[in-house]
Every structure is written in structure tokens, then in C-alpha cells.
Design a protein around this motif. Structure first.
Motif, PDB file in Angstrom:
ATOM      1  N   SER B 417       0.833  -1.217   0.000  1.00  0.00           N
ATOM      2  CA  SER B 417       0.000   0.000   0.000  1.00  0.00           C
ATOM      3  C   SER B 417       0.861   1.257   0.000  1.00  0.00           C
ATOM      4  O   SER B 417       0.612   2.186  -0.766  1.00  0.00           O
ATOM      5  N   VAL B 418       1.875   1.275   0.872  1.00  0.00           N
ATOM      6  CA  VAL B 418       2.723   2.459   0.934  1.00  0.00           C
ATOM      7  C   VAL B 418       3.386   2.691  -0.420  1.00  0.00           C
ATOM      8  O   VAL B 418       3.462   3.819  -0.917  1.00  0.00           O
ATOM      9  N   THR B 419       3.852   1.602  -1.036  1.00  0.00           N
ATOM     10  CA  THR B 419       4.553   1.738  -2.312  1.00  0.00           C
ATOM     11  C   THR B 419       3.614   2.212  -3.405  1.00  0.00           C
ATOM     12  O   THR B 419       3.993   3.030  -4.252  1.00  0.00           O
ATOM     13  N   ILE B 420       2.366   1.733  -3.386  1.00  0.00           N
ATOM     14  CA  ILE B 420       1.399   2.239  -4.365  1.00  0.00           C
ATOM     15  C   ILE B 420       1.162   3.731  -4.118  1.00  0.00           C
ATOM     16  O   ILE B 420       1.020   4.513  -5.050  1.00  0.00           O
ATOM     17  N   GLY B 421       1.169   4.128  -2.847  1.00  0.00           N
ATOM     18  CA  GLY B 421       1.053   5.550  -2.513  1.00  0.00           C
ATOM     19  C   GLY B 421       2.183   6.358  -3.139  1.00  0.00           C
ATOM     20  O   GLY B 421       1.954   7.420  -3.717  1.00  0.00           O
ATOM     21  N   TYR B 422       3.438   5.823  -3.046  1.00  0.00           N
ATOM     22  CA  TYR B 422       4.578   6.484  -3.705  1.00  0.00           C
ATOM     23  C   TYR B 422       4.291   6.616  -5.201  1.00  0.00           C
ATOM     24  O   TYR B 422       4.469   7.684  -5.784  1.00  0.00           O
ATOM     25  N   SER B 423       3.900   5.475  -5.809  1.00  0.00           N
ATOM     26  CA  SER B 423       3.664   5.455  -7.263  1.00  0.00           C
ATOM     27  C   SER B 423       2.692   6.539  -7.657  1.00  0.00           C
ATOM     28  O   SER B 423       2.923   7.291  -8.594  1.00  0.00           O
ATOM     29  N   ALA B 424       1.564   6.580  -6.939  1.00  0.00           N
ATOM     30  CA  ALA B 424       0.498   7.499  -7.324  1.00  0.00           C
ATOM     31  C   ALA B 424       0.954   8.942  -7.144  1.00  0.00           C
ATOM     32  O   ALA B 424       0.680   9.796  -7.989  1.00  0.00           O
ATOM     33  N   THR B 425       1.686   9.214  -6.048  1.00  0.00           N
ATOM     34  CA  THR B 425       2.156  10.586  -5.841  1.00  0.00           C
ATOM     35  C   THR B 425       3.100  10.987  -6.970  1.00  0.00           C
ATOM     36  O   THR B 425       3.027  12.096  -7.498  1.00  0.00           O
ATOM     37  N   PHE B 426       4.009  10.073  -7.332  1.00  0.00           N
ATOM     38  CA  PHE B 426       4.915  10.350  -8.451  1.00  0.00           C
ATOM     39  C   PHE B 426       4.137  10.558  -9.747  1.00  0.00           C
ATOM     40  O   PHE B 426       4.445  11.446 -10.541  1.00  0.00           O
ATOM     41  N   LEU B 427       3.139   9.697  -9.959  1.00  0.00           N
ATOM     42  CA  LEU B 427       2.387   9.788 -11.212  1.00  0.00           C
ATOM     43  C   LEU B 427       1.707  11.148 -11.318  1.00  0.00           C
ATOM     44  O   LEU B 427       1.748  11.810 -12.364  1.00  0.00           O
ATOM     45  N   ALA B 428       1.103  11.596 -10.216  1.00  0.00           N
ATOM     46  CA  ALA B 428       0.476  12.928 -10.225  1.00  0.00           C
ATOM     47  C   ALA B 428       1.519  13.974 -10.559  1.00  0.00           C
ATOM     48  O   ALA B 428       1.274  14.895 -11.350  1.00  0.00           O
ATOM     49  N   GLY B 429       2.729  13.826  -9.972  1.00  0.00           N
ATOM     50  CA  GLY B 429       3.800  14.770 -10.244  1.00  0.00           C
ATOM     51  C   GLY B 429       4.208  14.746 -11.699  1.00  0.00           C
ATOM     52  O   GLY B 429       4.452  15.797 -12.310  1.00  0.00           O
ATOM     53  N   ILE B 430       4.265  13.548 -12.291  1.00  0.00           N
ATOM     54  CA  ILE B 430       4.690  13.451 -13.689  1.00  0.00           C
ATOM     55  C   ILE B 430       3.628  14.071 -14.610  1.00  0.00           C
ATOM     56  O   ILE B 430       3.961  14.764 -15.573  1.00  0.00           O
ATOM     57  N   LEU B 466      -5.362   8.008  -0.378  1.00  0.00           N
ATOM     58  CA  LEU B 466      -5.998   6.804   0.146  1.00  0.00           C
ATOM     59  C   LEU B 466      -4.942   5.740   0.436  1.00  0.00           C
ATOM     60  O   LEU B 466      -4.851   5.215   1.549  1.00  0.00           O
ATOM     61  N   PHE B 467      -4.087   5.434  -0.576  1.00  0.00           N
ATOM     62  CA  PHE B 467      -3.145   4.332  -0.401  1.00  0.00           C
ATOM     63  C   PHE B 467      -2.042   4.672   0.586  1.00  0.00           C
ATOM     64  O   PHE B 467      -1.648   3.827   1.394  1.00  0.00           O
ATOM     65  N   SER B 468      -1.534   5.911   0.527  1.00  0.00           N
ATOM     66  CA  SER B 468      -0.444   6.202   1.460  1.00  0.00           C
ATOM     67  C   SER B 468      -0.982   6.237   2.886  1.00  0.00           C
ATOM     68  O   SER B 468      -0.307   5.781   3.813  1.00  0.00           O
ATOM     69  N   PHE B 469      -2.206   6.705   3.068  1.00  0.00           N
ATOM     70  CA  PHE B 469      -2.771   6.721   4.419  1.00  0.00           C
ATOM     71  C   PHE B 469      -2.997   5.303   4.934  1.00  0.00           C
ATOM     72  O   PHE B 469      -2.555   4.953   6.030  1.00  0.00           O
ATOM     73  N   VAL B 470      -3.657   4.495   4.122  1.00  0.00           N
ATOM     74  CA  VAL B 470      -3.925   3.117   4.549  1.00  0.00           C
ATOM     75  C   VAL B 470      -2.610   2.397   4.827  1.00  0.00           C
ATOM     76  O   VAL B 470      -2.460   1.717   5.851  1.00  0.00           O
ATOM     77  N   GLY B 471      -1.632   2.575   3.923  1.00  0.00           N
ATOM     78  CA  GLY B 471      -0.336   1.912   4.095  1.00  0.00           C
ATOM     79  C   GLY B 471       0.353   2.346   5.360  1.00  0.00           C
ATOM     80  O   GLY B 471       0.903   1.533   6.109  1.00  0.00           O
ATOM     81  N   ILE B 499       4.118  12.270   3.157  1.00  0.00           N
ATOM     82  CA  ILE B 499       3.376  12.077   1.906  1.00  0.00           C
ATOM     83  C   ILE B 499       1.871  12.197   2.174  1.00  0.00           C
ATOM     84  O   ILE B 499       1.146  12.864   1.440  1.00  0.00           O
ATOM     85  N   VAL B 500       1.427  11.546   3.261  1.00  0.00           N
ATOM     86  CA  VAL B 500       0.012  11.617   3.605  1.00  0.00           C
ATOM     87  C   VAL B 500      -0.394  13.074   3.839  1.00  0.00           C
ATOM     88  O   VAL B 500      -1.390  13.563   3.289  1.00  0.00           O
ATOM     89  N   LEU B 501       0.407  13.771   4.657  1.00  0.00           N
ATOM     90  CA  LEU B 501       0.066  15.159   4.987  1.00  0.00           C
ATOM     91  C   LEU B 501       0.039  16.015   3.724  1.00  0.00           C
ATOM     92  O   LEU B 501      -0.872  16.820   3.534  1.00  0.00           O
ATOM     93  N   TRP B 502       1.044  15.835   2.867  1.00  0.00           N
ATOM     94  CA  TRP B 502       1.109  16.682   1.678  1.00  0.00           C
ATOM     95  C   TRP B 502      -0.106  16.459   0.778  1.00  0.00           C
ATOM     96  O   TRP B 502      -0.732  17.394   0.314  1.00  0.00           O
ATOM     97  N   ASN B 503      -0.436  15.185   0.548  1.00  0.00           N
ATOM     98  CA  ASN B 503      -1.603  14.914  -0.296  1.00  0.00           C
ATOM     99  C   ASN B 503      -2.881  15.479   0.335  1.00  0.00           C
ATOM    100  O   ASN B 503      -3.744  16.014  -0.355  1.00  0.00           O
ATOM    101  N   ALA B 504      -2.960  15.377   1.670  1.00  0.00           N
ATOM    102  CA  ALA B 504      -4.135  15.929   2.365  1.00  0.00           C
ATOM    103  C   ALA B 504      -4.176  17.441   2.200  1.00  0.00           C
ATOM    104  O   ALA B 504      -5.241  18.031   1.971  1.00  0.00           O
ATOM    105  N   ILE B 505      -3.003  18.075   2.290  1.00  0.00           N
ATOM    106  CA  ILE B 505      -2.962  19.538   2.130  1.00  0.00           C
ATOM    107  C   ILE B 505      -3.430  19.927   0.731  1.00  0.00           C
ATOM    108  O   ILE B 505      -4.260  20.829   0.562  1.00  0.00           O
ATOM    109  N   ILE B 506      -2.917  19.213  -0.286  1.00  0.00           N
ATOM    110  CA  ILE B 506      -3.316  19.527  -1.667  1.00  0.00           C
ATOM    111  C   ILE B 506      -4.839  19.474  -1.782  1.00  0.00           C
ATOM    112  O   ILE B 506      -5.491  20.396  -2.282  1.00  0.00           O
ATOM    113  N   LEU B 507      -5.404  18.372  -1.285  1.00  0.00           N
ATOM    114  CA  LEU B 507      -6.853  18.183  -1.469  1.00  0.00           C
ATOM    115  C   LEU B 507      -7.649  19.239  -0.692  1.00  0.00           C
ATOM    116  O   LEU B 507      -8.632  19.778  -1.206  1.00  0.00           O
TER     117      LEU B 507
END
Lengths: 388, 584
Positions: B417-430, B466-471, B499-507
Motif C-alpha cells: 500500500s505504501v509503495t502504491i502511494g509512492y507510485s500514485a504521488t509520483f504519477l500525479a507529479g509526472i 488513500l493508499f499512502s494513508f492506509v499503508g 506524503i500523507v500530509l502533503w496529499n491531504a494539504i493539496i486536497l
């Protein structure tokens, strides 16, 4: 006017701006706390940045510490207040938002759990040799000066003086004994070395301390170091002095004196907490992967004996499988002495269940939220198809 | 219609055919069946693997590549390990040690030049000096060492590894295993056998019938065990292999290899089967090929923006799909070979982050069909596999798990889960980077596409949260189960929390309408910085419970990455084509 002011405060408290600012501050604190760990150790950094209301720092030229940044506890409190206010203010029976409401309620519980941990968690350890029976826990950081009446080998009376009470000049009388201990010098951390010819004479005139040179050292900063707490003490009883002794966690040899036919043992050791039950280590197992030093598993087979509750049972403690008993959790933490010594970490945290409850709430909230979103999406699609 | 459809998938199919072609076993070299020798199962680092894997990992550590160009041709890992084991004088002349640090070169009286590869024979006269410098530096914590000290420690460790390999089957300065067998029982032999038993890098002799599965022996141990009695048959076969290779007699060598395999097949058939599967995985190098295929897909897509978009855009997608298939196959093979969930160390996290990003990108492309999904997926896949490729230099990527990590349940839930969270955060960045580049480069901006990019980023950030938080929370539960605390403010935990905090801040900023299109995109790029720091940065602190993979050289790579992201954030916030002269 007051009502208007109150209502403005209320809406400010519940506002999204406060949430965002608090989250950003929290991020900054997490970064600072992580970086500070190289210097202060984990515990020091967490206490400075996370478990404090304000981060204090000594600046050059100013004699007193300056408040530099809001601490983790303050930010956490603001966040909880903000979340609670927002939950109350925005609460409505709108099924579309109910899931998110539950998620945020879970978050409050999560932060509350961290507060409970900070306030109530006690970490201790239990070191047991194979075959040995132990009925006490030891503190990781606190030391105590123990005076034990070892006259009767079958029954030892112990008096522990915590290191927080050991200050130079203090005279501590031990209840139930004729003894008073005069603390002549106290070192939270010290370096001990054999006394060389040119060194000044030791303060101690009895025991091994006479031949030891003690130098004050800075308190242990990292998590790996342990304070070598030491003190020069003078036991006095019935108006008679029994000389000055050096006690230190670095000294292993027993030092005893006799007063009125009773033998007393002096020692500095990790602070002990006695339990109303005993734990016996029956067996310790430790395997490595073939041909390497990489540990594969550790486990301790212990016997738990609690006569008061009539409990006699064997328990296997291993990685990821602690023993939870008496409000404490016993974990396999370490080992030593060629696999004949097992070290259990013992944690008592009355709030340990909070994170689990919070996780359950958050999961439930997410399920409700996504379930409703999905349901609505399907319904919309059906409506769209019906219209087409 | 059907033909055009076929044409769409043709490039992907061609790529897959090329991949399959690499699986064909290589022929004999100078008559030696080196491939068969590479299949020999050995016990190293706590697990059974083919000798080929030992050779490849060692070459990656020593030379950073899996082959050695020498005298006009490329020596493969199997040929190299044969020289190291049985013709050390030949191996010592091969340029296998890559040395980049000018001070380390200076220590040996060498100047920095285009040639970065040096043979053991070149280094040998300076061994004493290197060893004493390295010992002095080893007393320091890794973070406290100077660049030179890190480089010299690194070179010394590689020299030790090389020395262990040379003395794994027979002592490098001895006449060979046959002579050793003939000398069995003599007093000097025992000392040599003990040396051999101590230095050997791997254990090549399978357990005898009736022994436990872990009782593999190296030749030194087997010779000691034999005493003055008859040695075990595998030792005799191995002596034949050694003598055959040394004397350039392929028939004897091949016979020895066949005997050895026959013996192993009788005693440990599963070890041989495992070695054979791993050989296939080694030969195809799915992650290396995947990297190449992703570049191909990216180039095709770039082409599509210049010429025949209708043709090239689907072609790029089909190549991407082929790359994803190879990537997935590699990932699944690792799971099967190791018997573990996909992420077990830093290397596999890179492979998995890339994989998850590629799959998400493919889904986005199927949803929106604008080509951006392909571009983003291919760049994410390529970038993460490059990272993985560099992490592979640290040794066996299928290393055994330390006791506290030995829990497939938590590895499969928390870590994934944590790793999928990394992936998704990177993907949004890309996606945000693609948005930024498009904003400044594209001749015209189609508002519908811009809207799509913003929607994609928003959706992916939700997914990432979702994934980084759950992970992270699952990690807390694991920590509570194994260390007795839910949260310990350990650096890696803090990284995940960031990562969780940053994504939460963005949203929350988005929901409060504090950021719009541009702000969302800039925040998403900043997410790349946060994620890279929590993924690799915390390992560089060298503290905490999670610092299993400490890296020396990665620091500058990380610094450059962060700087590049900062520049991109600046570009994202600047008005479109701010540098161009205003025509109006």
C-alpha cells in the motif's frame, strides 16, 4: 456584540484555513524532528519537537531559550480542536458526506491516541537468562541506587532510590532501616578509569572506588548510548559513618558493609519495577539463514506464574507475536550471551487500543463514502442510459 | 478496419518477439558448456541460487555491468566466474574494477582518464595501502566519511569480494582441486582446507543424502570432512571441471559439469529446478528490457506529435503495453522465485513503484485516450527502472529478509500500500510536469486537454492519499505488533506521514478553492520532492529502524532530482511562454 465575536471565533476555529496551516506546520515539524534525530536521538528529537507545546532554542547572545516554533503537541491540539469544531459545525444528515464525517472522527481518535501514548506509555525491558526466573522490569533510561539487605540469602529486602533523587548534598533515609545515605557527589553520566599515579585521590575510601578515577561526561544523546550513572555515597547509621563508596552502573563487583549484624549491598543499576507475578525463561531459540549472520527468527519460550490469579502457563514470544498480559505487552527485542540471554521489551500503554479503533472508524468511513459514490455513479449512468 | 487494428498491435507484438529471442540459451564458447556450469545451484547469502546469479551480482557490484569487454569480445558472467574460479591468473588481467574517484586513483599513482576500468593485476601492488586506508575509514559512520573514504572503503569491499570468489572452490595460488584431493590427509593440506573453508563466498556442494536442507558445504569444508577417507563424488566431479577448464579440454569440463548436475539432480532436484528458473529470469533481464521498451514507447509517442498521430499514438500504446507485460512478468517471476510479496527491499520497491505507475498510466490512457497516459506511464516506468538498475549494484536483489521483516502478511499489505502511494504521488507529479512542459512548448493549448490533465491529477492525488494513508496506518499496526508502539517517529514513518500530509494539504486547498489549476499542478510536482525524500532521503540519514539500505552515491542524484523539480515548479507557476517576446 459578544455573540457576534463568539460566532466569528467559532467559524474561525472551524475554518479550512486553520486546517491547512496546521497541516503545513505539522509537516515542517515532522521534517525538523527527522533531521534532529541524527543529533538528539529519536527520543530527544520527539520530546523537543513533537511532544512539546513550543519548540525552545537557545540563541547566541540571549541568555534564556527563545520560543522558536509551535510544538507538535500544540499543533496537534489545534488540529483536534479545528476538526472537532468543523465536525460539529458541518454535521448534517447528508448521506454523501457521512462517510467523510466518520473518517475525520477517526482522525481525531488517531491524534488522541498519540497524545495518550506521549502521556502514559512506559517502556521497560526484562532481561532473563535461560532457566532464570524474574519478577521485575527494568527501565531503559532511569537508574537507581539500590541498597539490599542480603543477610538472609533466601529473602532479600531492597530499597531503590531513583536517580532523580540523587543530588550532591542530599541525605536520604531508608524507611524501615536505621540507614541514611549521604550523597557526596552525583554524576548522571561519567567515565570511569583506573586511577593513575598522578591523579588526585578518589573521594571513596572504601570498596573498589578508591582505585577509580571518575570524570563527569555529557548525558547520553543518542538512543544507542546509555548513561554510566555514578555517585559517591556515605552510609550513616546510628551516628556512625561506614565510609564513602563509589557506586556506578559500570562497576560489577558487589560492595557490602555490615551494620549491627546485617549485611547491606550497595549497587547502581537500571531502575526496577517489581511485578506481582514471575516469568521464567525456559528456552531461547535463534536461527540465522544458512551460511550468513542474517537473523531468521528469535523466540523465547517462557513460563508465566501468577499465584494470585492461579495462572501457570507457558507462552511462546516471537517476532510479531508479543505476549499481552496485565496491561503490558512483552516483545522479543534482543538477545545476548551466546543465545542464553533473552531481552524482552515491555510496553505498557493504556491507549494502545485507540489507533485500532481509529483505523476501524476510518476504514468504515472510507467504505461508506466510496460505496455511496459508486452507488451514485451507477445510478447516474442508469439515468443517463434511460434518457438516451 | 481489421487491418488497421492489427497494425495498431503489431509494434507491441514485434517487441515481445524480440524479448522472447533473448530467452534462447547461448551456445558453447570454445566448446565449453558454460551455460550448464552457470546453472549449478549454490548456497550464498542464505538462499539457493544458480552460480550464474552469483557471477552477475558480483560483476554488478565490482564492475557495475553484467559483462566484461576483454580482448575484443564480451565475456559473459558465466565465463568470467569460470576464469575467476579456475584461471585466476587470466581473471586478474581482466579490467573489472570500476574506479571513478580521482583520489583513489591517485592513491595508486594513476591519473583519471577515459578508462575507468582496472584489472586486479593493476591494483594488486597497492593492496596494502588501500586496505590500511579503508580500515581507517571503516571506523567512522558512513555519513561522517569523506568522499575519498567512502570510495576507498567501497573499493576495498569489492576487492574482498573478488578475493572470496577466487578462493571459493580452490585456493587461487594452488595447483587446483585435483592436487588438493591427492594431498588429502597430509598436515599442510588441513591448513589450506581451513583457509578455503573460511574464505569461500558460496557453498557449491549439496547436502549429502540424509542431511538437512541447509547443510550445503563449500569445498574447503567438504575436504575437511573427508579427512583422509574417500572424498564425496561431487568433489571429484568439481575437480574434473577445474582441471578441464584450466587445461582447455572442453570434453573433460563438460563431462564434469554433467556429473555434478546429475548428482545434484539426485539429491536436491528442487534446487536444480529453482536454479533453472532463475537462469531464465537472469538471461531475459526483464527490468532492463522493460526500460528499453519504455524508451521506445516514449520516442514513438513523441513522433506521434509530429507525424501521423492516428497511427503512431496507438503504436506507442501497444509498445507501452508490451513493456508493461515484460515488467509484470519480471515482477511475478521475482515473487515466485523469492516466495515473497513484491516489495522486500529498496530495489524491489523501485521496480514496484514503476510498475504501479505504469498500470495506473495505462488505465488513464484507456479512459482519456489523449496520449498523455502513455507518455506519463512510459516516463514513470523508465525512470523507476533506471533507479532500480542503479540500486542493483548493491548486491543480490533477492536477499533474505531479516527476522523482524519476515512476515508475508505485512509485507503484502503495509509495504504494497505504501509503495502504491509512492507510485500514485509520483504519477500525479509526472502528469503535472507534462502539463508544465505542454504549457510552454505546445503551439496551441486545447482547453479540453488541459481540463483532462487537471482531472487526472486530482483523481490520482485522491488515490495517492488513500493508499499512502492506509499503508501508513497498516505500518503502525505492524509496528505495534512487533515493536510495541504504534507510532515511533522513526524517519521512515515520518517520511510516509509527510506524503500523507502533503496529499491531504493539496486536497484541502483544492476543496477550499485556495489553489486552482496552476497551484494544483505546482503542488503535485512538489509531491515528487516529498516522495523522493521519504523514499530515499531518510535512508541517507543512516539512522532509525528502517535504514536497511544505506546509499553513498545516491545523495547527489537525489539533490539533482530535487533541484530539477524546483525548477519545474517555477516553470509551472510562470505564465505561458514567459520568455518569448510579446507580439501584442
Amino acid at each position: 456584540l459578544i455573540r457576534r465575536f463568539a460566532s466569528r471565533c467559532w467559524s474561525a476555529l472551524a475554518s479550512l484555513q486553520v486546517t491547512i496551516v496546521a497541516l503545513i506546520l505539522l509537516m515542517a515539524l515532522v521534517v525538523l524532528c527527522t533531521l534532529a534525530q541524527t543529533e538528539l536521538g529519536t527520543l530527544g528529537a520527539v520530546n523537543t519537537y513533537m511532544r512539546s507545546m513550543v519548540v525552545w532554542r537557545r540563541l547566541q547572545g540571549i541568555p534564556f531559550p527563545m520560543p522558536l516554533f509551535p510544538g507538535g503537541a500544540l499543533v496537534g491540539l489545534v488540529l483536534v480542536a479545528n476538526l472537532t469544531a468543523a465536525l460539529i459545525r458541518r454535521f448534517e444528515f447528508n448521506p454523501r458526506k457521512f462517510g467523510l464525517w466518520v473518517v475525520h472522527a477517526g482522525l481525531i481518535l488517531l491524534v488522541a491516541g498519540e497524545f495518550a501514548t506521549g502521556a502514559f506509555q512506559v517502556d521497560t525491558r526484562m532481561s532473563i537468562n535461560v532457566g532464570e526466573t524474574v519478577n521485575y522490569l527494568e527501565s531503559y533510561h532511569q537508574m537507581e541506587l539500590a541498597v539490599s539487605d542480603v543477610t538472609d540469602p533466601a529473602h532479600t529486602e531492597e530499597y531503590g532510590i531513583p536517580d532523580s533523587k540523587l543530588k550532591a548534598g542530599a541525605a536520604i533515609s531508608l524507611p524501615g532501616t536505621p540507614l541514611t545515605l549521604k550523597v557526596k557527589r552525583f554524576y548522571l553520566n561519567a567515565e570511569l578509569a583506573p586511577r593513575a599515579d598522578g591523579d588526585p585521590p578518589s573521594m571513596a575510601d572504601r570498596g573498589v572506588g578508591a582505585g577509580v578515577k571518575v570524570t563527569e561526561a555529557a548525558p547520553a544523546a543518542s538512543d544507542k548510548e546509555v548513561n554510566a550513572t555514578s555517585a559517591f555515597v556515605e552510609p550513616v547509621a546510628g551516628g556512625r559513618s561506614y565510609g564513602t563508596w563509589l557506586v556506578s552502573t559500570m562497576l560489577g563487583a558487589p560492595q557490602t558493609f555490615i551494620h549491627e549484624g546485617r549485611t547491606y549491598l550497595l549497587s547502581m543499576r537500571a531502575r526496577r519495577y517489581y511485578l506481582p507475578y514471575t516469568v521464567t525463561l525456559k528456552q531461547f531459540s535463534h536461527d540465522s539463514y544458512a551460511g550468513t549472520d542474517i537473523p531468521k527468527n528469535f523466540s523465547s519460550l517462557v513460563h508465566l506464574s501468577n499465584p494470585a490469579r492461579g495462572e501457570e502457563r507457558d507462552v511462546l514470544i516471537y517476532m510479531n507475536q508479543p505476549l499481552r498480559y496485565d496491561g503490558k505487552a512483552f516483545y522479543q527485542a534482543s538477545y545476548g550471551k551466546g543465545d542464553t540471554l533473552s531481552i524482552l521489551q515491555v510496553v505498557s500503554n493504556p491507549g494502545w487500543l485507540l489507533p485500532y479503533l481509529s483505523c476501524a472508524l476510518i476504514t468504515l468511513g472510507l467504505l461508506i463514502h466510496f460505496g455511496i459514490t459508486l452507488f451514485n455513479a451507477i445510478k447516474r449512468r442508469q439515468v443517463a442510459e434511460g434518457a438516451a | 478496419m481489421r487491418i488497421s487494428k492489427l497494425f495498431t498491435w503489431l509494434p507491441g507484438l514485434l517487441v515481445l518477439a524480440a524479448v522472447l529471442a533473448t530467452a534462447v540459451p547461448p551456445g558453447r564458447i570454445r566448446g565449453f558448456d558454460m551455460d550448464a556450469f552457470g546453472r549449478t545451484p549454490v548456497l550464498e547469502g542464505g538462499r539457493i541460487k544458480p552460480l550464474d546469479s552469483v557471477a552477475r551480482n558480483a560483476l554488478l557490484m565490482i564492475r557495475s555491468k553484467q559483462g566484461v569487454p576483454f580482448e575484443g569480445r564480451e565475456l559473459g558472467p558465466d565465463e568470467w566466474i569460470l576464469d575467476v574460479l579456475f584461471r585466476p591468473e587470466a581473471a586478474d588481467a581482466q579490467p573489472v574494477f570500476v574506479i571513478n574517484d580521482p583520489d583513489v586513483l591517485g592513491l595508486m599513482g594513476l591519473k583519471q582518464s577515459a578508462n575507468r576500468y582496472f584489472s586486479f593485476a593493476t591494483i594488486e601492488p597497492h593492496l596494502q595501502e588501500i586496505a590500511s586506508q579503508a580500515r581507517a575509514a571503516e571506523g567512522l559512520e558512513s555519513v561522517q566519511r569523506s568522499r575519498f573514504q567512502n570510495a576507498v572503503v567501497n573499493l576495498f569491499q569489492r576487492l574482498v569480494l573478488y578475493n572470496q570468489l577466487e578462493n571459493s572452490v580452490q585456493l587461487a595460488d594452488s595447483p587446483g582441486l585435483y592436487a588438493e584431493l591427492q594431498a588429502l590427509g597430509t598436515p599442510e593440506a588441513v591448513q589450506r582446507q581451513k583457509n578455503l573453508a573460511d574464505t569461500a563466498r558460496f557453498r557449491i556442494l549439496p547436502p549429502l543424502p540424509g542431511q538437512s536442507g541447509d547443510a550445503w558445504q563449500n569445498t574447503g569444508e567438504a575436504l575437511l570432512a573427508a579427512g583422509s577417507s574417500a572424498p564425496q563424488p561431487a568433489l571429484i566431479s568439481l575437480a574434473l571441471v577445474s582441471a578441464g577448464y584450466k587445461a582447455a579440454q572442453p570434453e573433460a569440463f563438460n563431462r564434469g559439469v554433467a556429473e555434478l548436475q546429475g548428482l545434484t539432480a539426485n539429491i536436491r532436484p528442487q534446487a536444480l529446478r529453482h536454479a533453472n528458473s532463475e537462469i531464465l529470469f537472469n538471461r531475459i533481464q526483464p527490468f532492463y528490457l522493460g526500460m528499453v521498451i519504455y524508451v521506445l514507447a516514449l520516442l514513438t509517442l513523441f513522433g506521434s506529435w509530429l507525424w501521423r498521430r492516428d497511427l503512431l499514438q496507438p503504436a506507442a500504446f501497444s509498445i507501452l503495453a508490451a513493456g508493461a507485460l515484460v515488467h509484470t512478468t519480471g515482477l511475478v517471476s521475482r515473487i515466485i522465485l523469492q516466495g515473497r510479496p513484491p516489495v522486500t527491499n529498496l530495489y524491489s520497491s523501485a521496480v514496484f513503484v514503476g510498475w504501479a505507475a505504469v498500470i495506473l498510466g495505462i488505465i488513464l490512457e484507456r479512459m482519456y485516450r489523449k496520449g498523455f497516459g502513455t507518455a506519463v506511464a512510459a516516463s514513470a516506468g523508465f525512470a523507476s527502472l533506471i533507479v532500480a538498475h542503479h540500486l542493483a549494484m548493491e548486491g543480490d536483489t533477492m536477499e533474505m529478509m531479516r527476522a523482524v521483516l519476515d512476515s508475508n502478511f505485512w509485507l503484502a499489505t503495509h509495504v504494497v500500500s505504501v509503495t502504491i502511494g509512492y507510485s500514485a504521488t509520483f504519477l500525479a507529479g509526472i502528469i503535472a510536469i507534462a502539463y508544465t512542459l505542454r504549457k510552454h512548448i505546445a503551439p496551441e493549448l486545447d482547453p479540453a486537454t488541459t481540463r483532462t490533465l487537471v482531472d487526472m491529477t486530482y483523481g490520482i492525488v485522491c488515490f495517492a492519499l488513500l493508499f499512502s494513508f492506509v499503508g501508513t496506518v497498516l505500518g503502525g499496526i505492524w509496528a505495534d505488533q512487533s515493536w510495541g508502539r504504534f507510532w515511533g517517529w522513526d524517519p521512515k514513518e515520518n517520511g510516509a506521514l509527510l506524503i500523507v500530509l502533503w496529499n491531504a494539504i493539496i486536497l484541502h486547498c483544492r476543496w477550499g478553492d485556495y489553489i486552482r489549476e496552476k497551484g494544483l499542478m505546482a503542488c503535485a510536482i512538489f509531491g515528487n520532492i516529498i516522495t523522493s525524500l521519504s523514499w530515499f532521503g531518510v535512508n541517507m540519514l543512516g539512522i532509525g529502524l528502517h535504514s536497511y539500505g544505506f546509499m553513498d552515491q545516491a545523495f547527489w542524484a537525489l539533490a539533482w532530482f530535487i533541484a530539477s523539480q524546483a525548477v519545474l515548479i517555477g516553470l509551472c507557476l510562470m505564465p505561458r511562454r514567459f520568455w518569448a517576446p510579446r507580439t501584442n
